[in-house]
Design an enzyme around this catalytic site. Structure first.
Site, PDB file in Angstrom:
ATOM      1  CD  GLU A  31      -3.080  -0.769   0.952  1.00  9.44           C
ATOM      2  OE1 GLU A  31      -3.548  -0.111   0.653  1.00  9.44           O
ATOM      3  OE2 GLU A  31      -3.410  -1.755  -0.493  1.00  9.44           O
ATOM      4  CG  ASP A  32      -1.075   4.199   0.856  1.00  6.82           C
ATOM      5  OD1 ASP A  32      -2.100   3.743   0.017  1.00  6.82           O
ATOM      6  OD2 ASP A  32      -1.278   5.168   1.685  1.00  6.82           O
ATOM      7  CB  CYS A  70      -6.463   2.888  -2.308  1.00  5.93           C
ATOM      8  SG  CYS A  70      -7.898   3.362  -0.823  1.00  5.93           S
ATOM      9  CG  ASP A 249      -2.356   1.381  -3.217  1.00 13.19           C
ATOM     10  OD1 ASP A 249      -1.088   1.186  -3.526  1.00 13.19           O
ATOM     11  OD2 ASP A 249      -3.269   1.104  -3.058  1.00 13.19           O
ATOM     12  CG  HIS A 250      -1.506   4.549  -4.304  1.00 13.23           C
ATOM     13  ND1 HIS A 250      -1.116   5.349  -3.239  1.00 13.23           N
ATOM     14  CD2 HIS A 250      -3.300   4.198  -4.721  1.00 13.23           C
ATOM     15  CE1 HIS A 250      -1.901   5.283  -2.417  1.00 13.23           C
ATOM     16  NE2 HIS A 250      -3.216   4.610  -2.519  1.00 13.23           N
TER      17      HIS A 250
END
Length: 351
Positions: A31-32, A70, A249-250
Site C-alpha cells: 500500500e501507498d 487506493c 497500488d499508487h
C-alpha cells in the site's frame, strides 16, 4: 506465445524461454508506496528481501497507477479499465459497473485457476460484492494458494501488505504505531529522524522528519513480509512455475504525493520475476495499471475482453506506450479535479 501478467513486470526484452501453458501468478502488493527501495536507488531504505527479488526480476522504472488513491486504482486493477471509463474515479463511488465485468480473476477461475485474495478488495463500485464473489475462491485474511485441494492446480494469489498504508503512521497514535510496527523491529533497525533525507518541498522540521522516519520503518516491515511470502513459495517448490509481480497500488502516503498526480502520487515500483524473465534487467517502458489484467489473462492463454483498455506488455513484440494518463476527482470529502498525461520525458497536468 503470449506471456504472463505483471506486478514485478517484465516486458519486450523477456527471454525467449518456453513457459508453462498455465503458470501460477502471484501478486505481492504494498500500500501507498513509491519506488523508495534500495533497488531503486534509495540509499536510506532497508529492503534486503525486495532488493534480492529485484536481482531475479525485470524492474520497471516508469510504471504508473491510473489514480493516486487506493479505491479508484483498485477498480482499474480488477477490470483493466480506466476509472474515468467506469465512473469510479470518485473515491468511495457507489456506481455499479456492468454485470459482465466481474473482475478478471473470474476468467482465470473459469479456466481452472484457484484464485485467492489476502485480503483487501476496495473495488470502488456499487456491486463490489458481486465482483468479490465471482473473482475469488477465497478472499480473507487467511486466503492462500496452499488451501487448494489439488496441488497441481494453477493458482492466482494476491497478498496485499497493509503495513505501509497511510493509516499506520499518519492516523494511528504513536503508541499504537510503536506497538504494532516498531516493536517488531530490532532497535538498531528503527530509522533515526535526524538522519532521514527530507525532500526540498517539505519544511525541515521535527514533525516532518518523524513522519518520514516512520515511513522507512513501515517499509522495512513490509520488506520482511515480502520475504516471508517468497520463502513460502520456495518451500513449496513453486518458483520455477510462478510469475511474481511485486508493485504498489499508487504512490507514497505523505502530502503532495498520495491523492495528487505528481510522480510521488502515481509512480509505483514494479518488478516481475519467474519463468522466462530476464533476471536483473531494468526497463524504462511506460506501463499503466490498466495493462496488468490483460497481461495476466494473455499469460494464461485467455483472450483479452474487448472492454479492457490496457495492453499485454509482456507479449513478444509489444508496442511500447507513448504516454500514460491518470485522474483524480473526489478523495473522500476533498474535491480537486486533476488530469495528467505523461510521456517518457514530460508530464502535463491540468487542474
Amino acid at each position: 506465445m503470449r506471456i504472463l501478467f505483471a506486478l514485478l513486470v517484465a516486458c519486450v526484452g523477456l527471454q525467449a524461454v518456453e513457459r508453462p501453458s498455465q503458470p501460477n501468478v502471484l501478486w505481492i502488493t504494498a500500500e501507498d508506496m513509491s519506488p523508495v527501495r534500495g533497488c531503486y536507488g534509495d540509499e536510506f531504505a532497508t529492503t534486503p528481501n525486495i532488493d534480492r527479488l529485484a536481482k531475479e526480476s525485470v524492474r520497471y522504472t516508469k510504471a504508473f497507477a491510473s489514480a493516486p488513491v487506493c479505491s479508484p486504482s483498485r477498480s482499474c486493477l480488477i477490470t483493466g479499465c480506466y476509472p474515468t471509463s467506469l465512473s469510479t474515479q470518485q473515491m468511495r463511488s457507489g456506481f455499479a459497473i456492468p454485470k459482465s465485468m466481474r473482475g478478471f480473476p473470474a476468467l482465470l477461475r473459469a479456466r481452472g485457476y484457484y484464485t485467492t485474495n489476502n485480503v483487501k478488495t476496495d473495488y470502488n463500485t456499487g456491486n463490489y460484492s458481486e465482483i468479490i464473489k465471482a473473482s475469488w475462491n477465497e478472499s480473507s485474511a487467511t486466503a492462500h494458494w496452499r488451501k487448494r485441494s489439488d496441488k497441481a492446480q494453477p493458482f492466482f494469489s494476491i497478498f496485499n501488505l497493509m503495513t505501509s498504508h497511510q493509516s499506520r503512521s499518519m492516523v494511528w497514535p504513536y503508541s499504537r504505531f510503536k506497538e504494532e510496527v516498531q516493536s517488531t523491529l530490532s532497535p538498531g533497525d528503527i530509522h533515526d529522524p535526524d538522519k532521514v533525507p527530507v525532500p526540498p518541498y517539505y519544511p525541515d522540521i521535527p514533525l516532518v522528519r518523524e513522519e518520514i522516519a516512520h515511513r522507512y520503518d513501515c517499509l522495512l516491515k513490509t520488506d520482511e513480509q515480502v520475504g516471508q511470502v517468497i520463502a513460502a513459495l520456495k518451500r513449496d517448490g513453486l518458483c520455477d512455475n510462478t510469475l511474481i509481480f511485486c508493485f504498489s497500488d499508487h504512490g507514497y502516503k505523505l502530502h503532495r504525493h498520495k491523492q495528487f498526480l505528481y510522480e510521488g502520487g502515481i509512480q509505483m515500483p514494479m518488478m516481475v520475476a519467474g519463468p522466462g524473465v530476464s533476471a536483473g534487467q531494468v526497463r524504462r517502458d511506460l506501463i499503466s495499471g490498466i495493462d496488468i489484467a490483460p497481461a495476466c489473462l494473455s499469460a494464461a492463454g485467455i483472450d483479452v475482453p474487448a472492454h479492457m483498455e490496457g495492453a499485454d506488455f509482456l507479449v513478444e513484440g509489444y508496442t511500447k506506450r507513448k504516454f500514460v494518463v491518470a485522474a483524480r476527482d473526489r478523495c473522500d470529502y476533498t474535491i480537486e479535479r486533476i488530469r495528467a498525461l505523461g510521456t517518457p520525458r514530460f508530464k502535463y497536468l491540468r487542474n
